[in-house]
Motif scaffolding. Structure first.
Motif, mmCIF file in Angstrom:
data_model
loop_
_atom_site.group_PDB
_atom_site.id
_atom_site.type_symbol
_atom_site.label_atom_id
_atom_site.label_comp_id
_atom_site.label_asym_id
_atom_site.label_seq_id
_atom_site.Cartn_x
_atom_site.Cartn_y
_atom_site.Cartn_z
ATOM 1 N N GLU A 122 0.829 -1.207 0.000
ATOM 2 C CA GLU A 122 0.000 0.000 0.000
ATOM 3 C C GLU A 122 0.864 1.257 0.000
ATOM 4 O OE1 GLU A 122 -0.506 -2.590 1.982
ATOM 5 O OE2 GLU A 122 -2.526 -3.298 1.504
ATOM 6 N N GLU A 123 1.913 1.247 0.820
ATOM 7 C CA GLU A 123 2.816 2.397 0.866
ATOM 8 C C GLU A 123 3.485 2.605 -0.486
ATOM 9 O OE1 GLU A 123 6.518 4.133 3.562
ATOM 10 O OE2 GLU A 123 6.128 1.979 3.541
ATOM 11 N N LYS A 124 3.927 1.499 -1.083
ATOM 12 C CA LYS A 124 4.582 1.588 -2.379
ATOM 13 C C LYS A 124 3.616 2.100 -3.450
ATOM 14 C CE LYS A 124 7.128 -1.264 -5.711
ATOM 15 N NZ LYS A 124 7.560 -2.634 -6.054
ATOM 16 N N SER A 125 2.387 1.543 -3.475
ATOM 17 C CA SER A 125 1.410 1.924 -4.493
ATOM 18 C C SER A 125 0.988 3.378 -4.362
ATOM 19 C CB SER A 125 0.178 1.010 -4.403
ATOM 20 O OG SER A 125 0.512 -0.324 -4.729
ATOM 21 N N LEU A 126 0.755 3.826 -3.138
ATOM 22 C CA LEU A 126 0.343 5.210 -2.936
ATOM 23 C C LEU A 126 1.415 6.185 -3.405
ATOM 24 C CD1 LEU A 126 -1.389 4.803 0.521
ATOM 25 C CD2 LEU A 126 -2.520 5.526 -1.591
ATOM 26 N N GLY A 127 2.682 5.769 -3.315
ATOM 27 C CA GLY A 127 3.771 6.579 -3.857
ATOM 28 C C GLY A 127 3.863 6.478 -5.363
ATOM 29 N N CYS A 128 3.619 5.262 -5.896
ATOM 30 C CA CYS A 128 3.757 5.037 -7.337
ATOM 31 C C CYS A 128 2.739 5.827 -8.151
ATOM 32 C CB CYS A 128 3.610 3.550 -7.641
ATOM 33 S SG CYS A 128 5.043 2.560 -7.178
ATOM 34 N N ILE A 129 1.491 5.895 -7.673
ATOM 35 C CA ILE A 129 0.457 6.518 -8.499
ATOM 36 C C ILE A 129 0.622 8.029 -8.612
ATOM 37 C CG2 ILE A 129 -1.178 4.668 -8.055
ATOM 38 C CD1 ILE A 129 -2.667 6.607 -6.162
#
Length: 385
Positions: A244-251
């Motif tokens: 979740e942390e990674k995805s929220l940064g990726c988008i």
């Protein structure tokens, strides 16, 4: 704002002028490479697939190879076949030729072996070079650019700095009338609901949820829960604790524009604006899909560092990790660590990234281009039979 571009017969605009050699199967890849090695203007795809694939997996490989041939950065194409592979050789060449660019074909089993094929292929590529040698770039509106956005080797600086700054650059290109593609379905997990709010319609939002659920379900067939199994060891070492942390940064890379549609891997957008492409988190496979979809330039954010390039498009490498930039300056094009240090804002660096995109579109070579890095990989979605 203007760029220097090559207007192709189908109306699309490229910012490079490659002669592309496409092997339709792994069995023809060495021949393709040997031909390309003798012509400075030519580049061969290191295709590892093309045979014993079935169903949607086979269709995806064919679509990707055709998409690369049609990409506006490609001026002319030689298709090299073995003769008995699953990818239809002449049909693939005909689909590419429908874009109006010159296309030639050689088939190893029909010509009589690899040495004769290399000789004939060399003759045909030399002819293609002469056919497109007169082409000169012209000043064209920046709205003709198609931008692919990628991240890899992420760390804590990616979501805090380089990805949001890239999102600003993406917004600037969309505002200028250009085309932007965001990929890596695995890196929407846990943030898909945030992206879906920006979908142009409820149907498009549902398509987004569908590709995320399908991605998770494919992993579960292998007894893996992606929400528990991510991020990768490199991401963890870089300070990311969860998917979740990674995805929220990726988008953040996608900026703030409305999502026009959700594309299949290698599918060409039918309009302008921001698009989502269903692709894996594996960087090279992901970039390959967007280039098959017609992207002509790539921005690639990385916290830990990567040398990745492409056979047909410039890849602009961006890091907001000062140590990574210092350690891998040979490979990094843009240092965004000034955001972390407080010397620049996200908006300022975003404008700097946009200016770099325009400079590269006007002929500036990226470091991956100057070093000859040409990574390529087709996303496989099924077993080989």
């Amino acid at each position: 704002m203007k760029i220097l571009g090559y207007r192709r017969p189908d109306g699309k605009v490229g910012i490079r002028n490659h002669i592309l050699i496409i092997p339709t199967s792994v069995c023809a890849s060495t021949v393709a490479s040997n031909i390309a090695a003798q012509i400075p203007e030519a580049v061969a795809l290191p295709n590892q697939h093309g045979c014993c694939q079935i169903g949607a997996d086979h269709e995806q490989t064919v679509r990707t190879l055709i998409g690369f041939g049609k990409n506006p950065n490609v001026a002319a194409v030689l298709v090299v076949g073995l003769g008995c592979e699953g990818v239809p050789i002449r049909e693939t060449a005909a689909e590419i030729a429908a874009s109006g660019k010159p296309v030639e074909v050689v088939i190893i089993q029909e010509i009589g072996g690899t040495l004769k094929t290399e000789a004939e292929g060399l003759s045909k590529v030399a002819k293609l070079v002469r056919q497109v040698a007169h082409l000169q770039p012209e000043k064209i509106d920046a709205c003709e650019l198609s931008l692919a956005i990628e991240c890899g080797g992420s760390d804590f600086t990616s979501g805090l700095a380089s990805n949001p700054a890239s999102g600003i650059a993406a917004d600037l290109l969309v505002a200028a009338g250009g085309n932007v593609m965001l990929s890596e379905t695995t890196e929407f997990i846990g943030a898909e609901h945030v992206l879906a709010r920006r979908a142009k319609s409820t149907d498009i939002a549902e398509k987004l949820f569908k590709i995320v659920h399908a991605c998770e379900n494919r992993a579960k067939l292998l007894n893996v829960d992606l929400r528990e199994g991510q991020p990768t060891p490199g991401n963890i070492a870089g300070g990311l604790s969860s998917i979740e942390e990674k995805s929220l940064g990726c988008i953040y890379k996608a900026g703030h524009a409305p999502i026009q549609d959700v594309l299949n891997y290698g599918e060409i957008p039918q309009g302008k604006g921001l698009y989502i492409m269903d692709s894996p988190g594996q960087d090279i496979d992901s970039i390959t899909g967007m280039l098959a979809g017609g992207a002509t330039v790539v921005i690639f954010t990385t916290g830990r560092g990567t040398p990745t390039g492409s056979p047909i498009a410039p890849v602009i490498k961006i890091t907001a990790n000062a140590r990574t930039y210092q350690m891998m300056e040979d490979n990094m094009d843009l240092d965004a660590s000034s955001i972390i240090s407080g010397e620049e804002t996200i908006e300022q660096v975003g404008h700097r990234i946009f200016e770099e995109i325009i400079a590269v579109a006007n002929g500036r070579r990226t470091k991956a281009e100057s070093l000859g890095y040409r990574e390529f990989g087709i996303y496989k979605i099924g077993p080989t039979y």
